[in-house]
Design a protein around this motif. Structure first.
Motif, PDB file in Angstrom:
ATOM      1  N   LYS A 624      64.373 -10.661  85.905  1.00 46.66           N
ATOM      2  CA  LYS A 624      64.631  -9.279  86.320  1.00 46.66           C
ATOM      3  C   LYS A 624      63.913  -8.952  87.627  1.00 46.66           C
ATOM      4  O   LYS A 624      64.472  -8.265  88.501  1.00 46.66           O
ATOM      5  CB  LYS A 624      64.181  -8.317  85.215  1.00 46.66           C
ATOM      6  N   VAL A 625      62.683  -9.450  87.791  1.00 40.25           N
ATOM      7  CA  VAL A 625      61.950  -9.243  89.037  1.00 40.25           C
ATOM      8  C   VAL A 625      62.703  -9.873  90.199  1.00 40.25           C
ATOM      9  O   VAL A 625      62.904  -9.253  91.264  1.00 40.25           O
ATOM     10  CB  VAL A 625      60.524  -9.813  88.934  1.00 40.25           C
ATOM     11  N   LEU A 626      63.131 -11.119  90.020  1.00 42.17           N
ATOM     12  CA  LEU A 626      63.846 -11.831  91.087  1.00 42.17           C
ATOM     13  C   LEU A 626      65.152 -11.129  91.439  1.00 42.17           C
ATOM     14  O   LEU A 626      65.494 -10.960  92.615  1.00 42.17           O
ATOM     15  CB  LEU A 626      64.124 -13.273  90.662  1.00 42.17           C
ATOM     16  N   GLU A 627      65.870 -10.706  90.406  1.00 40.21           N
ATOM     17  CA  GLU A 627      67.140 -10.013  90.628  1.00 40.21           C
ATOM     18  C   GLU A 627      66.920  -8.703  91.386  1.00 40.21           C
ATOM     19  O   GLU A 627      67.655  -8.364  92.325  1.00 40.21           O
ATOM     20  CB  GLU A 627      67.793  -9.743  89.270  1.00 40.21           C
ATOM     21  N   THR A 628      65.873  -7.953  90.969  1.00 40.32           N
ATOM     22  CA  THR A 628      65.600  -6.659  91.603  1.00 40.32           C
ATOM     23  C   THR A 628      65.205  -6.838  93.066  1.00 40.32           C
ATOM     24  O   THR A 628      65.552  -6.006  93.924  1.00 40.32           O
ATOM     25  CB  THR A 628      64.482  -5.928  90.837  1.00 40.32           C
ATOM     26  N   LEU A 629      64.503  -7.920  93.355  1.00 37.91           N
ATOM     27  CA  LEU A 629      64.103  -8.195  94.731  1.00 37.91           C
ATOM     28  C   LEU A 629      65.210  -8.851  95.548  1.00 37.91           C
ATOM     29  O   LEU A 629      65.024  -9.164  96.729  1.00 37.91           O
ATOM     30  CB  LEU A 629      62.863  -9.088  94.746  1.00 37.91           C
TER      31      LEU A 629
END
Length: 639
Positions: A624-629
């Motif tokens: 989720k962090v990678l996707e959001t960034l």
């Protein structure tokens, strides 16, 4: 593994219709084999043992006499349904009980047509069975008789009386079997239990067996004279079934629920002759026929896997205390310093840890029976009189007292402290016992303080904080199972209300955790660090009131903010979103994401598997962090 029992009669039974070809003697043998098969299966899977063993003969007799699934058999709560599942085409899967992709530990409509109504909370069976009975009266296809089997503990709940009152008023044919083992999960409390006990305490039960032949008016000769005498004696001794008869039910009993020679003729006669609602009062013994269960304090209510010969349970050694025990010890600590601290539970003293409190302070601990609505308002009355009540109820059961939380506690700003056990996903008990909704349904109440412990040490502080809060209601939630093994404080400290805690400083993305997913957030942060991404991590502690200063700072100093919680949509993340919206933060382009339980009911599995399904484990947090960034492509290439 112990050799499985030989079951020649049970081997001939694939479905209940096969019981029609068996003699009464064979039905008796079938019950013995069914008991052995149930013990063998639960020894391999763990689960609710005692309740099922107590209804083996009853299960056989009902399926032999009635025509299921056309006749609708509704088991109250459903812990006792394992023998029923074995007889209804699920024997080949009985050793998958409570496991991922296996059989549910409760009745479940989607699992079998022989489970016409799903249940895992108590005291719903008579209402549901009455619904089936009235649908039959209105011409519903495929619906015959309706039979509710309800325990004496479940009869302590108001809903059972509401249903009986309505059934008596409607006057239609309905069968209610009171499975009276004088014991729910905990020894049943209250006037109802005392009333049932008086029905047969006045004389040895053996002397009253004539009464087991049923309602006198329904019986063929030559039973009538003996039955009439026995019934008259019962009424002289202890009011008999007059309470039920006043509610419009014909009353049969009490009968020995383990004696097929009583059960079969009574059920057959009742089925042949009944024209209105009828209550059959059967005396049973929880754990019947298995000495280790009969001898256990809870009669083998819920067990881990066990050795059939000894009954010894196979449990992995614990590395840390359970959250429940941590709560119990912390509450004891507060009670030793303040004699106004009282504890309230709704038939779950062991499950909530309040058995320890009751041992130390018996006059200050109240088990009100299966009556969550009453538990909440009773706690409100205690608070209104100046006491400091801790109302300990599982999240899934607190749902049953929500009107009282709103009307009797929140509106009056009474300082009831709700200790919410089993928060989040609970494993083998599946969707019915998941603590998914309490954050949402409590956080929207004005004046309610809502906390969630990130670990067992923080739980100790939250007990102290709730104790100190005396100007309004509060709640703190914690999961089932063991803590994470953190160093425990000697005594709880009072937390500043509405103040979170920064765990680590980072860049670009901030993760704001509410509850025990914090350990998974930290795992994700370690993994992200290896990719050169260093998220800020914060522990919210409070869903209400929110730490406005911390949240606005995280939003101002990062391009992305992610919240995570062990609850359904509408809870902590939604509260944060409202704060950010009101503050105009989204106008400045913040990337905001909420990680919550998905919009589904998640079936039983291990808690780790359930959180993976829910997308709330470390790997999904990292993704989720990678996707959001905006670097999800990099994530998939490296995977």
């Amino acid at each position: 593994m112990t050799d499985r029992p030989k079951t020649p009669v049970l081997d001939r039974v694939k479905l209940p219709a096969d019981l029609k070809a068996l003699t009464d003697r064979e039905l008796k043998q079938l019950a013995d084999e069914l008991r052995a098969e149930t013990i063998s299966a639960v020894s391999e899977t763990g689960g609710h043992l005692g309740a099922g063993l107590g209804v083996v003969e009853l299960t056989v007799a009902i399926h032999a006499v009635f025509d299921t699934p056309r006749d609708k058999l509704v088991w109250d709560v459903g812990h006792q349904c394992y023998p029923h599942k074995i007889l209804t085409g699920r024997r080949d899967r009985i050793r998958t009980l409570r496991q991922e992709h296996g059989l549910s530990g409760f009745t479940k409509r989607s699992e079998s047509p022989y489970d016409p109504f799903g249940a895992a909370h108590s005291s719903t069976s008579i209402s549901a069975a009455l619904g089936f009975a009235m649908a039959r009266e209105l011409g519903a296809e495929g619906t015959g008789d309706a039979i509710a089997v309800i325990g004496d503990g479940a009869m302590s709940a108001g809903m059972a009386y509401e249903a009986m009152n309505n059934a008596g008023h409607l006057g239609k044919r309905l069968f209610v079997i009171l499975n009276d083992n004088e014991m729910s999960i905990a020894p049943p409390v209250g006037a109802m239990s005392a009333y049932l006990s008086r029905l047969y305490a006045g004389a040895p039960f053996q002397e009253l067996k004539a009464a087991a032949k049923g309602a006198v008016s329904l019986l063929p000769e030559p039973f009538q004279l003996g039955a009439r005498r026995a019934k008259d004696m019962l009424k002289t001794l202890a009011v008999g079934g007059s309470l039920f008869e006043e509610m419009g039910f014909s009353y049969l009993g009490p009968i020995d629920g383990h004696d097929m020679e009583q059960l079969l003729p009574v059920l057959r006669t009742a089925r042949a002759r009944a024209t209105g609602p009828i209550l059959i009062h059967a005396i049973t013994r929880k754990g019947k026929g298995y000495a280790p269960a009969e001898g256990a304090p809870d009669r083998g209510h819920a067990t881990a896997k066990f050795d059939v010969l000894t009954g010894k349970q196979v449990k992995a050694p614990s590395n840390a205390p359970s959250y429940t025990k941590v709560f119990a010890r912390a509450l004891l600590s507060q009670a030793e310093q303040d004699d106004k601290v009282v504890a309230v539970t709704a038939a779950m003293p062991d499950g909530t840890g309040l058995n320890l409190f009751a041992e130390r302070f018996p006059k200050r601990c109240f088990d009100v029976g299966i009556a969550e609505q009453h538990a909440v308002t009773f706690s409100a009355g205690l608070a209104a009189a100046g006491m400091k009540p801790f109302c300990a109820i599982y999240s899934t059961f607190l749902q049953r007292g929500y009107d009282q939380v709103v009307h009797d506690v929140a509106i009056q700003r009474l300082p009831v402290r709700f200790a919410i056990d089993r928060a989040g996903l609970v494993g083998a008990d599946g969707a019915t016992h998941a603590g998914a909704f309490d954050v949402a349904f409590l956080s929207n109440l004005p004046g309610m303080v809502v906390m969630a412990a990130a670990d067992e040490a923080e739980l100790v502080h939250m007990v102290a904080t709730a104790h100190a809060l005396d100007d309004g209601p509060s709640a703190f939630r914690y999961p089932r199972g063991e803590g994470s093994g953190v160093t425990m404080p000697e005594r709880g400290e009072v937390l500043e209300i509405g103040r979170g805690r920064l765990i680590r400083e980072g860049k670009r993305v901030a993760i704001l955790s509410f509850g025990t997913r914090l350990s998974e957030v930290e795992k994700a942060a370690e993994s992200l660090a290896q990719r050169g991404i260093t998220p800020t991590v914060a522990n919210a502690r409070f869903a209400k009131p929110l730490d406005r200063e911390l949240i606005l700072r995280l939003a101002a100093e990062h391009e992305s903010l992610i919240t995570i919680e062990e609850g359904a949509v509408g809870g902590f993340g939604s509260q944060v979103a409202q704060l950010l919206s009101d503050a105009g933060v989204f106008d400045r382009g913040l990337k905001f994401r909420m990680m919550v339980l998905p919009d589904i009911f998640i079936d039983q599995a291990s808690p780790d598997t359930m959180y993976h399904v829910a997308g709330l484990d470390a790997a999904r947090i990292e993704a989720k962090v990678l996707e959001t960034l905006g670097i999800a492509e990099l994530s998939s290439r490296r995977a």
